[in-house]
Design a protein around this motif. Structure first.
Motif, PDB file in Angstrom:
ATOM      1  N   GLU A 156       0.830  -1.201   0.000  1.00 52.55           N
ATOM      2  CA  GLU A 156       0.000   0.000   0.000  1.00 52.55           C
ATOM      3  C   GLU A 156       0.869   1.257   0.000  1.00 52.55           C
ATOM      4  OE1 GLU A 156      -3.269   0.371   2.660  1.00 52.55           O
ATOM      5  OE2 GLU A 156      -3.741  -1.759   2.615  1.00 52.55           O
ATOM      6  N   TYR A 157       1.971   1.206   0.730  1.00 53.32           N
ATOM      7  CA  TYR A 157       2.898   2.340   0.806  1.00 53.32           C
ATOM      8  C   TYR A 157       3.440   2.699  -0.578  1.00 53.32           C
ATOM      9  CZ  TYR A 157       6.952   5.105   2.392  1.00 53.32           C
ATOM     10  OH  TYR A 157       7.870   6.095   2.591  1.00 53.32           O
ATOM     11  N   SER A 158       3.590   1.682  -1.428  1.00 58.12           N
ATOM     12  CA  SER A 158       4.161   1.886  -2.760  1.00 58.12           C
ATOM     13  C   SER A 158       3.117   2.089  -3.842  1.00 58.12           C
ATOM     14  CB  SER A 158       5.035   0.675  -3.127  1.00 58.12           C
ATOM     15  OG  SER A 158       6.042   0.479  -2.166  1.00 58.12           O
ATOM     16  N   ASP A 159       1.834   2.032  -3.464  1.00 59.28           N
ATOM     17  CA  ASP A 159       0.760   2.092  -4.451  1.00 59.28           C
ATOM     18  C   ASP A 159       0.259   3.523  -4.620  1.00 59.28           C
ATOM     19  OD1 ASP A 159      -1.433   1.819  -6.048  1.00 59.28           O
ATOM     20  OD2 ASP A 159      -2.563   0.516  -4.687  1.00 59.28           O
ATOM     21  N   PRO A 160       0.523   4.156  -5.773  1.00 59.80           N
ATOM     22  CA  PRO A 160       0.095   5.538  -5.983  1.00 59.80           C
ATOM     23  C   PRO A 160      -1.418   5.725  -5.908  1.00 59.80           C
ATOM     24  CG  PRO A 160       1.706   4.875  -7.641  1.00 59.80           C
ATOM     25  CD  PRO A 160       1.297   3.638  -6.921  1.00 59.80           C
ATOM     26  N   ALA A 161      -2.170   4.661  -6.108  1.00 64.09           N
ATOM     27  CA  ALA A 161      -3.627   4.778  -6.081  1.00 64.09           C
ATOM     28  C   ALA A 161      -4.188   4.691  -4.660  1.00 64.09           C
ATOM     29  CB  ALA A 161      -4.245   3.683  -6.942  1.00 64.09           C
ATOM     30  N   CYS A 162      -3.345   4.412  -3.684  1.00 66.69           N
ATOM     31  CA  CYS A 162      -3.787   4.219  -2.298  1.00 66.69           C
ATOM     32  C   CYS A 162      -3.524   5.487  -1.490  1.00 66.69           C
ATOM     33  CB  CYS A 162      -3.046   3.031  -1.692  1.00 66.69           C
ATOM     34  SG  CYS A 162      -3.487   2.702   0.040  1.00 66.69           S
ATOM     35  N   ARG A 163      -4.443   5.841  -0.589  1.00 63.16           N
ATOM     36  CA  ARG A 163      -4.219   7.048   0.215  1.00 63.16           C
ATOM     37  C   ARG A 163      -3.157   6.824   1.297  1.00 63.16           C
ATOM     38  NH1 ARG A 163      -8.691   4.967   2.938  1.00 63.16           N
ATOM     39  NH2 ARG A 163      -8.527   5.089   5.215  1.00 63.16           N
ATOM     40  N   ARG A 164      -2.645   5.606   1.390  1.00 61.93           N
ATOM     41  CA  ARG A 164      -1.510   5.330   2.280  1.00 61.93           C
ATOM     42  C   ARG A 164      -0.191   5.289   1.507  1.00 61.93           C
ATOM     43  NH1 ARG A 164      -5.831   2.298   4.474  1.00 61.93           N
ATOM     44  NH2 ARG A 164      -6.392   3.151   6.527  1.00 61.93           N
TER      45      ARG A 164
END
Length: 741
Positions: A160-168
């Motif tokens: 999630e930390y590396s996912d640009p689509a995630c607010r995290r």
């Protein structure tokens, strides 16, 4: 038109999700390049046909960011094939991270959604919420420089930390049950208690009448249900002091009178304690015997989860530290300090690097500047030299000025004990570490015996800084309005330039030159500090006559005690001189039998205000005399009027309430009248108001109405406390103006 540039963004752009925001906008506009933290700034190198559109979007920032400036410089070289977030660099410290903020609605939804990855996890957060100041060790803001460094993210969190689509995406506080901080429950002696669902079990303990210390973002609170409030007061030795409560918003709306602005603030990112008027002033008296109630809503994941299991409609939620002392942050410290007070401890294993209490607000005015508000960053030019303001003695903060901004710390407390003195030094060290200034000027209170003054002198000698003493009430006015004005400063105590205790002052001037053009009548404080604890002493200091002696005798004062009191006043032995507004209100409270002994800070005046709430005052003659070229309000004549009316109506509660209202009303009229006269003489239109007495709604509103009716503008700083929490900021402004001139 250029299609590339090296962008420098300054402001509060750390800990606000700025880099993932820039990344997302770059992808949307087909921009290649990179973004990284450089000290407290963000730098971007960008190439693309839609560079201008990208730049305009970036200038808008994220919900939590505050952008001071955006500069674009030329860029050479070839563009990279894509856009990336680079490793942070150390660099310029022109900005700051935001304060700790409440868990956002999206994260609360994640916590309460059955079957989700974050279901039931108390430390859930994202780029838009959670702890910041309380966990940071240094800038730039990255996980390795926070208390989260000891919790390496699991594979799912890393994804999630590396996912640009995630607010995290690039959320430094990302964590879950697999990798993040964990809760533990302990007995009153600190022994670990093993249970399947610690939060649910804690809710059961609370519903069953136990008192639990709960470790939150910035320190420990003590929690219990309303039915147990009397027992908690007994254990704490605070039998009369009101408690703050935590409840769901609907319950607060049912019990209190709350404006739309207050309702919005209640459930905002700040989520402070709001001091609200009760719908029924006599309700919930075991919690607050005033007409007001301090209320806050759940603002962390832990609180939200606790309330899902709790049967009680609300919890007492009071700071676990003694009044004026710093927050307790570790389990060992809590077990030691709270022995005999709490039955259980619910804690977590994430370090609290910088402790932080709850902020308190009343009618839009900040009482305690802390979580959600502070560290508070104020743009103001005070020259090129870094300045430190070490604050007053009571309700202190500290302020650091550097690079065109003042950074004011969260509430420190009463710097008259070793624990809070150490916390003052700890807070200064934290701000210096974050901002790395070369401090050249240190401003401090005029009082030579304050520990904050002593530390200022020691630090100045150590680093070779210039010392600038600032009179307490002048700092109040400068914090409110730094330009020429008439200033009203009304509070309890402040060391005057004549060596007496001031506290009801009217000034004319602009930093750093002020003249004292008005004040309350200097009166006597028999026994010094004893008169603040036993306000009937203050009453006799103002009205040293046979009528007062007779009243005190009827209330149980012995002949010996009265003889000693009379001798203290007649011989001026151990008797200070004061023009304090707070002491006049104390004396009025004592006169009317409302509060004969102070058990917590401000109690006599607060109970006087509450007793008079909802009562229409009478208009009395305003006795003004002239002493040494200053207009002086003769408070002894005001109290004499009150005393005569009280003697005639001593058994009539409604009449006594009207007297209580009239004292406050006419005191405020007199102070405002002096200020308006001074404004007329000076030919200026602005009158500034500050000081802890201005929290009193009748006094503040009366001053405002009087000033406006006379055609002047009343200025109040709503971004800083009216009380002593603004002093360190005022000290910095004063010292900066003095140095510039």
């Amino acid at each position: 038109m250029p299609n590339k540039g090296h962008i420098f963004i300054r402001g509060i752009v750390q800990g606000v999700g700025f880099r993932p925001f820039v990344y997302a906008r770059a992808i949307a506009y087909g921009i290649s390049g990179s973004v990284w933290n450089n000290g407290s700034e963000v730098q971007i190198q960008a190439w693309g046909e839609k560079f201008d559109d990208f730049l305009e979007d970036v200038k808008k920032g994220t919900p939590l960011s505050v952008i001071d400036s955006v500069e674009v410089f030329s860029l050479s070289g070839s563009p990279p094939p894509d856009f990336s977030i680079l490793k942070s660099h150390d660099g310029v410290r022109s900005g700051l991270i935001p304060p700790d903020i409440a868990t956002c609605a999206d994260c609360v939804r994640d916590i309460l959604t059955s079957g989700g990855r974050y279901e039931g996890y108390f430390a859930t957060s994202c780029v838009n919420c959670g702890p910041r100041y309380s966990i940071i060790t240094s800038l730039p803001y990255d996980r390795e420089r926070t208390a989260m460094d000891t919790f390496p993210p699991c594979e799912a969190c890393s994804k999630e930390y590396s996912d640009p689509a995630c607010r995290r995406h690039h959320a430094q506080t990302i964590a879950c049950t697999s990798c993040g901080p964990a809760l533990s429950l302990h007995s009153k002696t600190g022994q670990n208690i093993s249970k399947d669902n610690l939060i649910r079990h804690t809710a059961e303990l609370l519903d069953n009448g136990h008192i639990v210390a709960i470790r939150g973002i910035g320190g420990f609170h003590i929690a219990c249900t309303g039915e147990v409030s009397g027992e908690l007061k007994r254990r704490l030795g605070r039998t009369k002091q009101p408690f703050a409560i935590m409840a769901r918003k609907d319950w607060i709306l049912q019990q209190t009178r709350i404006s739309p602005d207050e309702e919005s603030l209640l459930q905002s990112d700040i989520s402070p304690i709001l001091v609200l008027d009760k719908k029924n002033p006599a309700s919930l008296e075991s919690i607050s015997n005033l007409h007001t109630l301090g209320c806050m809503v759940p603002y962390t994941g832990l609180h939200h989860l606790l309330f899902t299991h709790l049967k009680a409609p609300f919890l007492i939620m009071t700071s676990a530290n003694a009044p004026g002392y710093p927050m307790l942050t570790t389990l060992d410290e809590a077990v030691e300090k709270l022995s005999g007070t709490v039955d259980f401890y619910l804690t977590h294993n994430r370090d609290i690097v910088n402790r932080c209490d709850d902020s308190v607000v009343r009618k839009g005015h900040i009482i305690r500047l802390s979580r959600g508000f502070a560290p508070k960053r104020t743009k103001i030019f005070l020259g090129d030299k870094a300045i430190l303001g070490t604050g007053p003695e009571l309700n202190a903060t500290v302020t650091l000025y550097t690079n065109g901004f003042c950074i004011t710390s969260p509430h420190v407390g009463n710097v008259r004990n070793p624990g809070t003195y150490a916390y003052l030094q700890e807070t200064i060290k934290c701000l210096k570490n974050l901002m790395q200034p070369d401090i050249q000027i240190i401003a401090h209170d005029l009082h030579p015996q304050f520990l904050s003054t002593r530390y200022a002198k020691e630090l100045a000698e150590d680093i070779g800084a210039t010392l600038v003493p600032v009179q307490h009430h002048v700092a109040h006015i400068v914090a409110t309005y730094p330009e020429e004005c008439i200033g009203i400063a009304i509070d309890g105590v402040g060391y005057g330039s004549d060596g007496t205790i001031w506290g009801g002052e009217v000034f004319h001037g602009a930093a750093p030159e002020f003249s004292r053009v008005g004040h309350l009548l200097p009166v006597l404080m028999p026994g010094g500090d004893l008169a603040t604890i036993w306000p009937e002493r203050m009453l006799y200091g103002i009205l040293p006559d046979e009528e007062t002696i007779s009243l005190l005798h009827s209330r149980g004062w012995t002949e010996q005690d009265l003889t000693i009191l009379e001798k203290q006043v007649s011989r001026r032995f151990n008797t200070a001189v004061t023009s304090s507004t707070g002491r006049v209100l104390d004396a009025a409270s004592a006169l009317l039998g409302i509060c004969r002994k102070k058990t917590y800070d401000g109690e006599p005046a607060m109970r006087l205000e509450s007793f008079a709430h909802g009562t229409t005052p009478e208009v009395w003659e305003i006795p003004i005399v002239r002493i040494n070229n200053a207009e002086v309000l003769d408070t002894s004549r005001l109290l004499k009027t009150a005393c005569d009316l009280y003697t005639k109506n001593i058994s009539d509660t409604n009449a006594t309430r009207k007297i209580a209202a009239s004292i406050q009303y006419n005191l405020a009229r007199g102070i405002a009248g002096i200020a308006c006269n001074a404004a007329t003489n000076a030919g200026i239109t602005k009158i500034a108001l500050s000081g802890g007495v201005a929290y009193n709604e009748m006094i503040r509103n009366t001053i405002q109405c009087t000033v406006q009716e006379r055609g002047y503008e009343l200025v109040i700083n709503r971004d800083m406390p009216l009380g002593d929490g603004c002093i360190s900021f005022g000290q910095c402004v004063y010292a900066g103006k003095k140095d510039i001139l």
